[in-house]
Design an enzyme around this catalytic site. Structure first.
Site, PDB file in Angstrom:
ATOM      1  N   ASP A 116      97.168  83.523 109.522  1.00 16.34           N
ATOM      2  CA  ASP A 116      96.098  83.246 108.415  1.00 16.34           C
ATOM      3  C   ASP A 116      96.103  82.650 108.185  1.00 16.34           C
ATOM      4  OD1 ASP A 116      93.299  84.950 108.484  1.00 16.34           O
ATOM      5  OD2 ASP A 116      94.451  85.908 106.527  1.00 16.34           O
TER       6      ASP A 116
ATOM      7  N   ASP B 152      91.338  91.659 109.747  1.00 17.30           N
ATOM      8  CA  ASP B 152      91.014  90.952 110.500  1.00 17.30           C
ATOM      9  C   ASP B 152      89.447  91.703 111.481  1.00 17.30           C
ATOM     10  OD1 ASP B 152      91.834  88.675 108.654  1.00 17.30           O
ATOM     11  OD2 ASP B 152      92.392  87.716 110.185  1.00 17.30           O
TER      12      ASP B 152
ATOM     13  N   THR C  69      89.497  82.054 109.148  1.00 12.74           N
ATOM     14  CA  THR C  69      89.266  81.102 108.178  1.00 12.74           C
ATOM     15  C   THR C  69      90.738  79.637 108.554  1.00 12.74           C
ATOM     16  OG1 THR C  69      91.190  82.148 108.107  1.00 12.74           O
ATOM     17  CG2 THR C  69      89.678  82.983 106.406  1.00 12.74           C
ATOM     18  N   THR C  70      90.895  79.810 110.104  1.00 12.55           N
ATOM     19  CA  THR C  70      91.789  78.229 110.581  1.00 12.55           C
ATOM     20  C   THR C  70      90.925  77.782 110.618  1.00 12.55           C
ATOM     21  OG1 THR C  70      93.303  79.946 111.425  1.00 12.55           O
ATOM     22  CG2 THR C  70      93.361  77.444 111.769  1.00 12.55           C
TER      23      THR C  70
HETATM   24  P1  ADP Z   1      90.860  82.055 113.048  1.00 16.87           P
HETATM   25  O1  ADP Z   1      92.262  82.631 111.464  1.00 16.87           O
HETATM   26  O2  ADP Z   1      90.013  80.905 112.919  1.00 16.87           O
HETATM   27  O3  ADP Z   1      90.657  83.320 113.289  1.00 16.87           O
HETATM   28  P2  ADP Z   1      92.550  82.381 115.046  1.00 16.87           P
HETATM   29  O4  ADP Z   1      94.039  81.911 115.249  1.00 16.87           O
HETATM   30  O5  ADP Z   1      92.807  83.885 115.010  1.00 16.87           O
HETATM   31  O6  ADP Z   1      92.248  81.262 114.458  1.00 16.87           O
HETATM   32  O7  ADP Z   1      91.922  81.633 116.535  1.00 16.87           O
HETATM   33  C1  ADP Z   1      90.903  82.028 116.727  1.00 16.87           C
HETATM   34  C2  ADP Z   1      90.151  81.225 117.994  1.00 16.87           C
HETATM   35  O8  ADP Z   1      90.815  81.483 118.704  1.00 16.87           O
HETATM   36  C3  ADP Z   1      89.004  81.519 118.564  1.00 16.87           C
HETATM   37  O9  ADP Z   1      88.030  80.098 118.436  1.00 16.87           O
HETATM   38  C4  ADP Z   1      88.763  82.476 119.830  1.00 16.87           C
HETATM   39  O10 ADP Z   1      87.720  81.756 120.187  1.00 16.87           O
HETATM   40  C5  ADP Z   1      89.721  81.480 120.337  1.00 16.87           C
HETATM   41  N1  ADP Z   1      91.052  82.772 121.340  1.00 16.87           N
HETATM   42  C6  ADP Z   1      90.658  83.898 120.452  1.00 16.87           C
HETATM   43  N2  ADP Z   1      91.568  85.210 121.612  1.00 16.87           N
HETATM   44  C7  ADP Z   1      91.387  83.836 123.134  1.00 16.87           C
HETATM   45  C8  ADP Z   1      91.700  84.131 124.072  1.00 16.87           C
HETATM   46  N3  ADP Z   1      92.652  85.139 124.462  1.00 16.87           N
HETATM   47  N4  ADP Z   1      91.691  83.369 125.302  1.00 16.87           N
HETATM   48  C9  ADP Z   1      91.187  81.592 124.336  1.00 16.87           C
HETATM   49  N5  ADP Z   1      90.474  81.466 123.011  1.00 16.87           N
HETATM   50  C10 ADP Z   1      90.942  82.957 122.540  1.00 16.87           C
HETATM   51 MG    MG Z   2      91.169  85.506 113.715  1.00 19.15          MG
END
Ligand code: ADP
Ligand code: MG
Length: 557
Positions: A64, A394, A97-98
């Site tokens: 996270d 989350d 957040t990322t």
């Molecule tokens: P954050 O902390 O920003 O939420 P995450 O590590 O949760 O970061 O990643 C979020 C990103 O991953 C988003 O841009 C989301 O659209 C993408 N994402 C999540 N699941 C999938 C998936 N199954 N296929 C492609 N992209 C995905």
């Molecule tokens: Mg996320």
């Protein structure tokens, strides 16, 4: 003599360190890029986790962005702003957040060559603000509403959103299992800002799949005295009495001083003490309650007394748990046992003390007022359960957001590509330098799909080319296409249910632009010599002082 008449103007103390101008700006940008590089690899379902340990030996494993940034203990004053926006995104929407950190750093990176070439930062700031405004308009336009569906259908859609959030986490392997659990939990508490009504209890041991949802309240068995084993551990529709008083012999609070003239009177004092406690216990029993909970201690005398009368009791219940029991069962916490009327007693369909792993749990389910739920998390290592809890948090936030303003956009970089394309198109109609600035803003948005590819080990250039081509289709049918995390190609994210609530993206773009503009607007850092020892803090407050006025737009809470 004349020289003495004209004193030198001393503005800052000796030893004050100031650096200013273009060099300062560029160095701030570099610092922010360095911070973003730390969290870069955690983005997306194939993102890696970070293990952070501090000097106290606490180990945290997390994916996270906000958690990592918080633990990093960053001292660079400009880079601290990125920590702030990650935190604000976390409290505002709970996810993304990322994303927000990456976007802000990328905006700055795109701005860097312009700054080096002598463009005035204010020109860049104006264009960036303009671009973010346009981007958000477009997101609102593209967002699809999930309103107006049947309850079942809506539940299914919400659990897709939760699954997308969870897919990037350690517990991603069981995302369907947890997604439906989260949706049920959020459904249970209804509307209203009462997030603390969802309790998460962590019990080490077992597997993830052993986790379960209680439609009501569950908490770990509290410390108990002898006699406890004889109490019944299961009730159907019991009345529940909630107290905030001690039921112990020794602890009559009024430490009165009594002077005795005759030793035989002593016994009457002791008797009086016993009478007081027995009277209290009697009143508890008379109320008809079958379960007695207290925030304060329930001693051995009381425990035995209740046991003899088939009543269950638990003392030293944590305040939040007691309040949740009150909310769920419809009872009211009492500070006295006098006049306990029926209305203040709570009830639930089923009460049970049950073994979960190595712990015993008191579980109240089928509560009439509903409106609270407890997730009992199981899993191997402590760090694992901790991270699972953060991930669930989350997901809970996302489901709540989606329930409230039920619009979603396609994830997997699809929305970012579409906005990027849109801004490029728009910029063509703008004359002057601003066109370049908006163009580079548009380019910065591509960082999300690119990073998703990089983290999954795909050829980012290849995938991005395919995406650009798809999104450029004049019919607009390519709009929902994003990175396909399974094959390394591109796929319709919308059809594959990779969804994100629109607020996550809107808030991320807003906060990232705001932070980038804030950093671009700083051209001087002053370090106060007095606080040399507390270097980081001094520098930060020098920065914070300047930033605060503008920072308001970043919605810190
Ligand atoms: P954050 O902390 O920003 O939420 P995450 O590590 O949760 O970061 O990643 C979020 C990103 O991953 C988003 O841009 C989301 O659209 C993408 N994402 C999540 N699941 C999938 C998936 N199954 N296929 C492609 N992209 C995905
Ligand atoms: Mg996320």
């Amino acid at each position: 003599m004349a020289a003495m008449m004209q004193p030198q103007i001393i503005l800052l103390k000796e030893g004050t360190d100031t650096s200013q101008g273009k060099a300062q700006l560029v160095s701030n940008i570099n610092a922010c890029t360095a911070v973003a590089d730390v969290v870069r690899s955690t983005l997306g379902p194939r993102g890696m986790d970070k293990l952070i340990h501090d000097d106290k030996g606490t180990v945290t494993i997390s994916n996270d962005g906000a958690t990592i940034m918080k633990l990093l203990d960053i001292v660079h004053p400009a880079a601290k702003i990125l920590v702030d926006i990650a935190k604000s995104q976390d409290s505002e929407v709970g996810d993304g957040t990322t994303t927000v950190v990456l976007l802000a750093a990328e905006f700055l990176r795109e701005a860097k060559p312009f700054i080096e070439d002598g463009v005035h930062p204010q020109n860049l700031i104006r264009s960036f603000r303009n671009a973010s405004y346009k981007a958000i308009q477009k997101i609102k336009e593209l967002a699809k509403s999930i309103e107006g569906q049947s309850l079942e259908e809506k539940k299914r859609l919400l659990s897709k959103c939760a699954a997308t959030t969870l897919s990037s986490k350690l517990i991603g392997g069981e995302k369907e299992f947890f997604a439906s659990m989260v949706v049920d939990a959020v459904g249970a508490i209804g509307d209203g800002d009462r997030l603390n009504m969802i309790g998460i209890k962590k019990v080490p041991g077992g597997t993830m799949r052993d986790s379960f949802l209680v439609n009501g309240v569950a908490f770990k068995k509290t410390f108990s005295y002898a006699g406890f084993e004889q109490q019944p551990k299961k009730f159907l529709n019991p009345k529940i009495l909630l107290l905030n008083i001690e039921l112990e012999l020794k602890s009559e609070k009024e430490n009165a001083e009594i002077r005795l003239s005759d030793p035989s009177q002593y016994q009457s004092i002791v008797d009086a003490e016993w009478n007081i406690i027995y009277e209290k216990l009697d009143k508890c029993v008379q109320s008809g309650a079958k379960v007695v909970l207290s925030r304060l201690a329930i001693g051995d005398l009381a425990t035995q007394y209740f046991a003899d009368r088939d009543i269950f009791c638990a003392g030293r219940v944590a305040e939040e748990d007691l309040l949740r029991v009150a909310a769920a069962t419809g009872g009211t916490v009492q500070t006295s046992v006098n006049n306990v009327v029926d209305e203040v007693l709570g009830t639930c369909e089923h009460f049970e003390e049950r073994q979960v792993g190595n712990e015993r749990f008191n579980i109240f389910s089928g509560c009439p007022s509903g409106r609270t739920a407890t997730i009992v998390l199981r899993g191997g290592a402590d760090q694992f359960i901790e991270e699972a809890e953060r991930s669930l948090h989350d997901a809970i936030m996302i489901v709540r957001r989606a329930t409230k303003n039920s619009t979603v956009v396609a994830g997997g970089g699809a929305i970012d590509m579409e906005i990027s394309k849109y801004l490029r198109q728009e910029s063509r109609a703008i004359a002057g330098k601003s066109q370049f600035f908006i163009n580079s803003y548009a380019k910065a948005l591509e960082v999300i799909p690119r990073q998703l590819c990089d983290n999954a080990g795909f050829d980012a250039t290849d995938v991005l080319n395919k995406l650009r081509q798809k999104h450029a289709l004049p019919t607009g049918e390519g709009a929902p296409y994003g990175v396909d995390i399974n094959t390394g190609g591109i796929a319709d994210s919308f059809a594959n249910f990779v969804w994100e609530p629109a607020v996550v993206k809107i808030n991320a773009i807003n906060a990232a632009t705001e932070a980038a503009c804030l950093i671009l607007s700083v051209d001087e850092t002053v370090k106060n010599p007095k606080s040399e020892s507390a270097q980081g803090e001094a520098a930060a407050s020098a920065m914070g002082g300047r930033g605060r006025g503008r920072g308001r737009g970043m919605r810190r809470r």
